[in-house]
Design a protein around this motif. Structure first.
Motif, PDB file in Angstrom:
ATOM      1  N   GLU A 241      -2.654 -12.243  -2.055  1.00  0.00           N
ATOM      2  CA  GLU A 241      -4.012 -12.591  -1.645  1.00  0.00           C
ATOM      3  C   GLU A 241      -4.532 -13.727  -2.506  1.00  0.00           C
ATOM      4  O   GLU A 241      -3.982 -14.023  -3.562  1.00  0.00           O
ATOM      5  CB  GLU A 241      -4.939 -11.391  -1.869  1.00  0.00           C
ATOM      6  CG  GLU A 241      -4.590 -10.209  -1.014  1.00  0.00           C
ATOM      7  CD  GLU A 241      -5.777  -9.276  -0.854  1.00  0.00           C
ATOM      8  OE1 GLU A 241      -6.766  -9.702  -0.242  1.00  0.00           O
ATOM      9  OE2 GLU A 241      -5.710  -8.142  -1.344  1.00  0.00           O
TER      10      GLU A 241
ATOM     11  N   GLU B  15       0.864  -1.187   0.000  1.00  0.00           N
ATOM     12  CA  GLU B  15       0.000   0.000   0.000  1.00  0.00           C
ATOM     13  C   GLU B  15       0.900   1.237   0.000  1.00  0.00           C
ATOM     14  O   GLU B  15       2.134   1.108   0.107  1.00  0.00           O
ATOM     15  CB  GLU B  15      -0.931   0.004   1.213  1.00  0.00           C
ATOM     16  CG  GLU B  15      -0.215  -0.059   2.552  1.00  0.00           C
ATOM     17  CD  GLU B  15      -0.213   1.257   3.299  1.00  0.00           C
ATOM     18  OE1 GLU B  15      -1.292   1.821   3.511  1.00  0.00           O
ATOM     19  OE2 GLU B  15       0.886   1.729   3.658  1.00  0.00           O
TER      20      GLU B  15
ATOM     21  N   ARG C 159     -11.521  -0.946   9.481  1.00  0.00           N
ATOM     22  CA  ARG C 159     -10.789  -1.269   8.273  1.00  0.00           C
ATOM     23  C   ARG C 159      -9.569  -2.088   8.628  1.00  0.00           C
ATOM     24  O   ARG C 159      -9.166  -2.156   9.770  1.00  0.00           O
ATOM     25  CB  ARG C 159     -10.454  -0.010   7.481  1.00  0.00           C
ATOM     26  CG  ARG C 159     -11.741   0.632   6.934  1.00  0.00           C
ATOM     27  CD  ARG C 159     -11.556   1.806   6.031  1.00  0.00           C
ATOM     28  NE  ARG C 159     -10.291   1.877   5.345  1.00  0.00           N
ATOM     29  CZ  ARG C 159      -9.938   1.159   4.276  1.00  0.00           C
ATOM     30  NH1 ARG C 159     -10.762   0.323   3.749  1.00  0.00           N
ATOM     31  NH2 ARG C 159      -8.754   1.302   3.743  1.00  0.00           N
TER      32      ARG C 159
ATOM     33  N   GLU D 167      -2.742  11.475   0.199  1.00  0.00           N
ATOM     34  CA  GLU D 167      -2.573  11.700   1.640  1.00  0.00           C
ATOM     35  C   GLU D 167      -2.526  13.218   1.858  1.00  0.00           C
ATOM     36  O   GLU D 167      -1.918  13.939   1.070  1.00  0.00           O
ATOM     37  CB  GLU D 167      -1.252  11.088   2.157  1.00  0.00           C
ATOM     38  CG  GLU D 167      -0.907   9.683   1.637  1.00  0.00           C
ATOM     39  CD  GLU D 167      -1.827   8.556   2.127  1.00  0.00           C
ATOM     40  OE1 GLU D 167      -2.596   8.781   3.085  1.00  0.00           O
ATOM     41  OE2 GLU D 167      -1.785   7.471   1.525  1.00  0.00           O
TER      42      GLU D 167
ATOM     43  N   TYR E 232      -5.484   3.610  11.549  1.00  0.00           N
ATOM     44  CA  TYR E 232      -6.608   4.555  11.509  1.00  0.00           C
ATOM     45  C   TYR E 232      -7.038   5.047  12.882  1.00  0.00           C
ATOM     46  O   TYR E 232      -7.012   4.312  13.869  1.00  0.00           O
ATOM     47  CB  TYR E 232      -7.805   3.917  10.803  1.00  0.00           C
ATOM     48  CG  TYR E 232      -7.576   3.719   9.327  1.00  0.00           C
ATOM     49  CD1 TYR E 232      -7.390   4.808   8.484  1.00  0.00           C
ATOM     50  CD2 TYR E 232      -7.525   2.450   8.774  1.00  0.00           C
ATOM     51  CE1 TYR E 232      -7.166   4.631   7.130  1.00  0.00           C
ATOM     52  CE2 TYR E 232      -7.301   2.263   7.415  1.00  0.00           C
ATOM     53  CZ  TYR E 232      -7.117   3.364   6.602  1.00  0.00           C
ATOM     54  OH  TYR E 232      -6.892   3.183   5.271  1.00  0.00           O
TER      55      TYR E 232
HETATM   56  P1  HAM Z   1      -6.979  -0.624   1.447  1.00  0.00           P
HETATM   57  O1  HAM Z   1      -8.396  -0.646   1.899  1.00  0.00           O
HETATM   58  O2  HAM Z   1      -6.133  -1.746   1.892  1.00  0.00           O
HETATM   59  O3  HAM Z   1      -6.382   0.763   1.918  1.00  0.00           O
HETATM   60  O4  HAM Z   1      -6.931  -0.567  -0.128  1.00  0.00           O
HETATM   61  C1  HAM Z   1      -7.584   0.469  -0.829  1.00  0.00           C
HETATM   62  C2  HAM Z   1      -8.201  -0.041  -2.101  1.00  0.00           C
HETATM   63  O5  HAM Z   1      -7.236  -0.733  -2.898  1.00  0.00           O
HETATM   64  C3  HAM Z   1      -9.306  -1.077  -1.913  1.00  0.00           C
HETATM   65  O6  HAM Z   1     -10.537  -0.455  -1.618  1.00  0.00           O
HETATM   66  C4  HAM Z   1      -9.344  -1.735  -3.273  1.00  0.00           C
HETATM   67  O7  HAM Z   1     -10.080  -0.967  -4.214  1.00  0.00           O
HETATM   68  C5  HAM Z   1      -7.877  -1.733  -3.663  1.00  0.00           C
HETATM   69  N1  HAM Z   1      -7.292  -3.049  -3.377  1.00  0.00           N
HETATM   70  C6  HAM Z   1      -6.797  -3.498  -2.206  1.00  0.00           C
HETATM   71  N2  HAM Z   1      -6.335  -4.757  -2.330  1.00  0.00           N
HETATM   72  C7  HAM Z   1      -6.538  -5.117  -3.620  1.00  0.00           C
HETATM   73  C8  HAM Z   1      -6.270  -6.296  -4.388  1.00  0.00           C
HETATM   74  N3  HAM Z   1      -5.668  -7.369  -3.857  1.00  0.00           N
HETATM   75  N4  HAM Z   1      -6.616  -6.295  -5.705  1.00  0.00           N
HETATM   76  C9  HAM Z   1      -7.223  -5.224  -6.258  1.00  0.00           C
HETATM   77  N5  HAM Z   1      -7.489  -4.087  -5.589  1.00  0.00           N
HETATM   78  C10 HAM Z   1      -7.160  -4.034  -4.288  1.00  0.00           C
HETATM   79  C11 HAM Z   1      -5.096   1.165   1.723  1.00  0.00           C
HETATM   80  O8  HAM Z   1      -4.320   0.607   0.991  1.00  0.00           O
HETATM   81  C12 HAM Z   1      -4.742   2.416   2.442  1.00  0.00           C
HETATM   82  N6  HAM Z   1      -3.324   2.727   2.187  1.00  0.00           N
HETATM   83  C13 HAM Z   1      -5.630   3.567   1.997  1.00  0.00           C
HETATM   84  C14 HAM Z   1      -5.287   4.817   2.733  1.00  0.00           C
HETATM   85  C15 HAM Z   1      -4.487   5.821   2.308  1.00  0.00           C
HETATM   86  N7  HAM Z   1      -5.688   5.124   3.960  1.00  0.00           N
HETATM   87  C16 HAM Z   1      -5.155   6.284   4.300  1.00  0.00           C
HETATM   88  N8  HAM Z   1      -4.421   6.712   3.302  1.00  0.00           N
END
Ligand code: HAM
Length: 433
Positions: A114, A81, A257, A130, A262
């Motif tokens: 995954e 991420e 989440r 961010e 968070y």
């Molecule tokens: P997250 O919920 O882990 O948050 O991922 C955000 C989005 O990335 C998900 O809603 C989804 O659309 C996409 N995503 C996650 N995993 C996959 C996957 N294996 N394949 C396809 N799409 C995926 C974050 O990553 C946090 N860094 C968000 C954040 C930024 N919070 C604060 N700042």
């Protein structure tokens, strides 16, 4: 010998599909710059310890999904991420000393081992952002409303925003104790995964899709009773601002989440349920007001989100974006190649994207190529055109074909393509011939 294949969960994007990707990437870059964000690019590899410290060692991502490896004694990980790397860069470059509020956006691949399925991959792309240094609920509201509008502009159906407030770590630990008191007597009826989580990360049980877990948390206490007055006020102002911006939302007190950083505001946006299924969130984000300090920096409040680009592509009902080539020069026979190259060069100087088949093959095969590329204009140079210095201008959209001298032909091609581009993309063309 068996030909090589891509790694499971890691996909190619072929030129046929790239138009839709680029359309969303450009629309995102434009939305972000309209809102005062600037692009940041951080490495794809960071030290493993950064992700463990930032995301928490009892999260699914850190426990099971990271691509980690040892290299010359260093523990490294392909980024799962973008937030951890962004905070690391923010601290490393002492950005807080240069500006009170920092708005960063990013786009790029992330890696999580995954189980793969539609919308869930091992290499996927995120569009994220961010904001550092603004702790106000107005900041949360502006970000969230921007995202809802962005999804609508991509013609994502059934956009649905869910918000919640988690409170600070103190509220969370009080809540954790209350949740444990509620769930421990029901331990036997939880799914095996949640029985394990009870010891490590009980809040995640609220997120479980398993029917046994859902039953066990049905009348569990909610976080709202535990969050302090400041967080409560922050959340109620956020809702007021969302109302003022006419952004519809629902509050889900069970929304937690998967990442530990968070605090306070949390949100998720879903959409296109028919195509994506209920489990697939399009955008997830929230505040992480303690993370900068927890990683050794000053106390700087922050909020961010990330959207899954592949999921947006599945959800968006925008038709395939315009073709990536505007014109095809079709020299029929060897002698036409040199004047064809010259015409292609002239057109490119006016910003027309064109291709020429220098093999000088049959007209039929070149027209097949033009259809495949989706070009609008074809310039045909056959023997008789060569003899009189003319060219056939074929407009595949208007279904017309005219023989013209070369100069006026170039003008016609540029004019028609420029007029078309004005109605789609802002023109980048320099000047008319
Ligand atoms: P997250 O919920 O882990 O948050 O991922 C955000 C989005 O990335 C998900 O809603 C989804 O659309 C996409 N995503 C996650 N995993 C996959 C996957 N294996 N394949 C396809 N799409 C995926 C974050 O990553 C946090 N860094 C968000 C954040 C930024 N919070 C604060 N700042």
């Amino acid at each position: 010998m068996i030909p090589p294949r891509a790694v499971k969960g890691m996909n190619d994007v072929l030129p046929e599909e790239i138009g839709r990707w680029q359309h969303i990437e450009r629309a995102y870059a434009r939305t972000m710059s309209l809102h005062g964000y600037r692009e940041v690019r951080t490495p794809y590899v960071e030290e493993t310890s950064l992700f463990v410290r930032a995301m928490g060692d009892a999260t699914d991502v850190v426990e099971k999904e990271m691509y980690s490896f040892e290299h010359r004694g260093d523990g490294l990980t392909l980024r799962p991420e973008g937030t951890a790397g962004a905070v690391r860069a923010y601290l490393e470059h002492a950005v807080q000393g240069r500006e009170p509020v920092t708005r960063w956006w990013y786009a790029g691949p992330m890696f999580r081992a995954e189980n793969t399925q539609r919308g869930r991959y091992r290499q996927f792309s995120q569009l994220g952002a961010e904001i550092f240094g603004d702790d106000g609920p107005g900041c949360d509201a502006e970000m969230i409303a921007m995202l809802v509008e962005f999804l609508q502009s991509l013609a994502v159906p059934e956009v649905e925003l869910v918000v919640n407030s988690l409170g600070g770590p103190e509220a969370r630990s009080r809540y954790r104790a209350a949740l444990l008191a509620h769930l421990t007597p029901r331990q036997g009826s939880l799914s095996p995964e949640s029985q394990r989580r009870l010891a490590t990360n009980p809040l995640r049980i609220l997120d479980s899709k398993d029917e046994r877990d859902r039953e066990a948390v049905r009348d569990a206490p909610t976080i709202r009773e535990f969050i302090d007055a400041d967080d409560r006020e922050h959340f109620s102002k956020l809702l007021t601002y969302l109302d003022a911006l006419e952004t519809p939302y629902s509050v889900d007190e069970r929304l937690v989440r998967g990442l530990d950083y968070y605090t306070s505001t949390l949100f998720e946006i879903k959409g296109a349920h028919g195509k994506l299924g209920a489990g697939n969130t399009l955008v997830g984000g929230g505040r992480y007001d303690r993370l900068v300090a927890d990683l050794g920096g000053p106390r700087v409040p922050a909020i961010g989100f990330a959207a899954g680009l592949e999921r947006l592509l599945i959800a968006s009902e925008l038709s395939a974006a315009a073709s990536t080539t505007d014109a095809l020069i079709a020299p029929v026979g060897d002698a036409a190649v040199a004047p064809g190259l010259e015409m292609a060069r002239r057109l490119r100087r006016f910003g027309i994207r064109c291709e020429i088949d220098t093999r000088g093959g049959s007209l039929k095969s070149q027209l097949r190529r033009a259809n495949h590329l989706g070009v609008r204009m074809v310039l045909i140079l056959g023997d008789s055109e060569l003899a009189e210095g003319s060219v056939q201008v074929k407009d595949l959209e208007a279904h017309t074909q005219e023989r013209m001298a070369r100069e006026p032909a170039l003008r016609v091609v540029v004019d028609r393509l420029m007029a078309a581009s004005r109605s789609v993309d802002p023109p980048t063309r320099s000047e008319r011939p």
